[in-house]
Design a protein around this motif. Structure first.
Motif, short mmCIF file in Angstrom:
data_model
loop_
_atom_site.label_atom_id
_atom_site.label_comp_id
_atom_site.label_asym_id
_atom_site.label_seq_id
_atom_site.Cartn_x
_atom_site.Cartn_y
_atom_site.Cartn_z
N SER A 1 0.72 -1.30 -0.08
CA SER A 1 -0.08 0.08 0.06
C SER A 1 0.73 1.28 -0.24
O SER A 1 0.48 2.15 -0.52
CB SER A 1 -0.91 0.02 1.15
OG SER A 1 -0.22 0.21 2.23
N ARG A 2 1.85 1.29 0.35
CA ARG A 2 3.08 2.19 0.26
C ARG A 2 3.59 2.46 -0.89
O ARG A 2 4.53 3.02 -1.36
CB ARG A 2 3.98 1.98 1.56
CG ARG A 2 3.37 2.40 2.60
CD ARG A 2 4.56 1.92 4.06
NE ARG A 2 3.97 1.79 5.12
CZ ARG A 2 3.99 2.77 5.86
NH1 ARG A 2 4.60 3.87 5.90
NH2 ARG A 2 3.37 2.56 7.28
N GLY A 3 3.51 1.49 -1.76
CA GLY A 3 3.99 1.45 -3.16
C GLY A 3 5.20 0.74 -3.58
O GLY A 3 5.94 0.91 -4.49
N GLU A 4 5.61 -0.03 -2.44
CA GLU A 4 6.85 -0.64 -2.76
C GLU A 4 6.78 -1.82 -3.86
O GLU A 4 5.68 -2.46 -3.97
CB GLU A 4 7.27 -1.43 -1.40
CG GLU A 4 7.67 -0.62 -0.32
CD GLU A 4 8.98 -0.13 -0.49
OE1 GLU A 4 9.79 -0.51 -1.42
OE2 GLU A 4 9.53 0.89 0.18
N ALA A 5 7.95 -2.08 -4.66
CA ALA A 5 7.45 -3.03 -5.68
C ALA A 5 7.32 -4.54 -4.82
O ALA A 5 8.06 -4.77 -3.87
CB ALA A 5 9.08 -2.99 -6.43
N PRO A 6 6.76 -5.43 -5.84
CA PRO A 6 6.35 -6.67 -5.00
C PRO A 6 7.73 -7.48 -4.70
O PRO A 6 7.76 -8.36 -3.72
CB PRO A 6 5.63 -7.43 -6.38
CG PRO A 6 4.94 -6.39 -6.98
CD PRO A 6 5.96 -5.28 -6.89
N GLU A 7 8.88 -7.40 -5.58
CA GLU A 7 10.06 -8.10 -5.24
C GLU A 7 10.65 -7.67 -3.86
O GLU A 7 11.13 -8.37 -3.17
CB GLU A 7 11.16 -7.84 -6.45
CG GLU A 7 10.77 -8.36 -7.78
CD GLU A 7 9.72 -7.52 -8.58
OE1 GLU A 7 9.62 -6.15 -8.12
OE2 GLU A 7 9.15 -7.93 -9.22
N ARG A 8 10.59 -6.20 -3.54
CA ARG A 8 11.05 -5.74 -2.29
C ARG A 8 10.05 -6.31 -1.06
O ARG A 8 10.47 -6.68 -0.12
CB ARG A 8 11.20 -4.29 -2.33
CG ARG A 8 11.38 -3.82 -0.88
CD ARG A 8 12.03 -2.26 -1.10
NE ARG A 8 12.50 -1.83 0.16
CZ ARG A 8 13.38 -1.94 0.96
NH1 ARG A 8 14.21 -2.69 0.85
NH2 ARG A 8 13.38 -1.22 1.97
N VAL A 9 8.84 -6.28 -1.46
CA VAL A 9 7.72 -6.79 -0.68
C VAL A 9 8.02 -8.19 -0.29
O VAL A 9 8.11 -8.58 0.80
CB VAL A 9 6.20 -6.53 -1.04
CG1 VAL A 9 5.20 -7.34 0.01
CG2 VAL A 9 5.82 -5.00 -1.20
N ALA A 10 8.30 -9.05 -0.84
CA ALA A 10 8.48 -10.52 -0.98
C ALA A 10 9.93 -10.60 0.03
O ALA A 10 9.76 -11.53 0.82
CB ALA A 10 8.63 -11.20 -2.22
N TRP A 11 10.86 -9.76 -0.25
CA TRP A 11 12.05 -9.97 0.38
C TRP A 11 11.81 -9.51 1.99
O TRP A 11 12.05 -10.15 3.07
CB TRP A 11 13.18 -9.06 0.11
CG TRP A 11 14.49 -8.98 0.57
CD1 TRP A 11 15.38 -9.97 0.75
CD2 TRP A 11 14.81 -8.00 1.49
NE1 TRP A 11 16.35 -9.48 1.51
CE2 TRP A 11 16.17 -8.37 2.13
CE3 TRP A 11 14.28 -6.43 1.77
CZ2 TRP A 11 16.91 -7.28 2.94
CZ3 TRP A 11 15.17 -5.82 2.65
CH2 TRP A 11 16.37 -5.95 3.17
#
Length: 94
Positions: A47-57
């Motif tokens: 919801s803060r706009g982080e890329a999915p790859e970073r969210v997964a990490w």
């Protein structure tokens, strides 16, 4: 290299942080969803706009998940939120 896809909450989606997770309310649909951790943490970052790859990490760190498991969790969770209409590709709902 193209920018990664980013997501944002759909119009009418509100949320609040609770002791044991996040409560999502889709005002237009009247739907309520409770997210527990690590999904609640993933919602916060998505919801803060982080890329999915970073969210997964990040979710892997918080949930103590192996990288592959964290990637699957985030991919499947984002897909379910998009399907439920509570999350959209950034720029598609504004």
């Amino acid at each position: 290299m193209p920018d990664p896809v980013r997501y944002c909450p759909a119009s009418g989606v509100a949320w609040t942080v609770e002791k044991d997770g996040i409560l999502l309310v889709h005002q237009g649909a009247g739907a309520v969803r409770r997210l527990r951790y690590p999904e609640a943490a993933a919602w916060d970052w998505v919801s803060r706009g982080e890329a999915p790859e970073r969210v997964a990490w990040l979710t892997g760190l918080v949930g103590r998940l192996e990288p592959g498991a964290a990637e699957r969790l985030v991919r499947e969770t984002i897909a379910s939120w998009v399907e439920a209409g509570i999350l959209v590709v950034e720029g598609a709902d504004g």
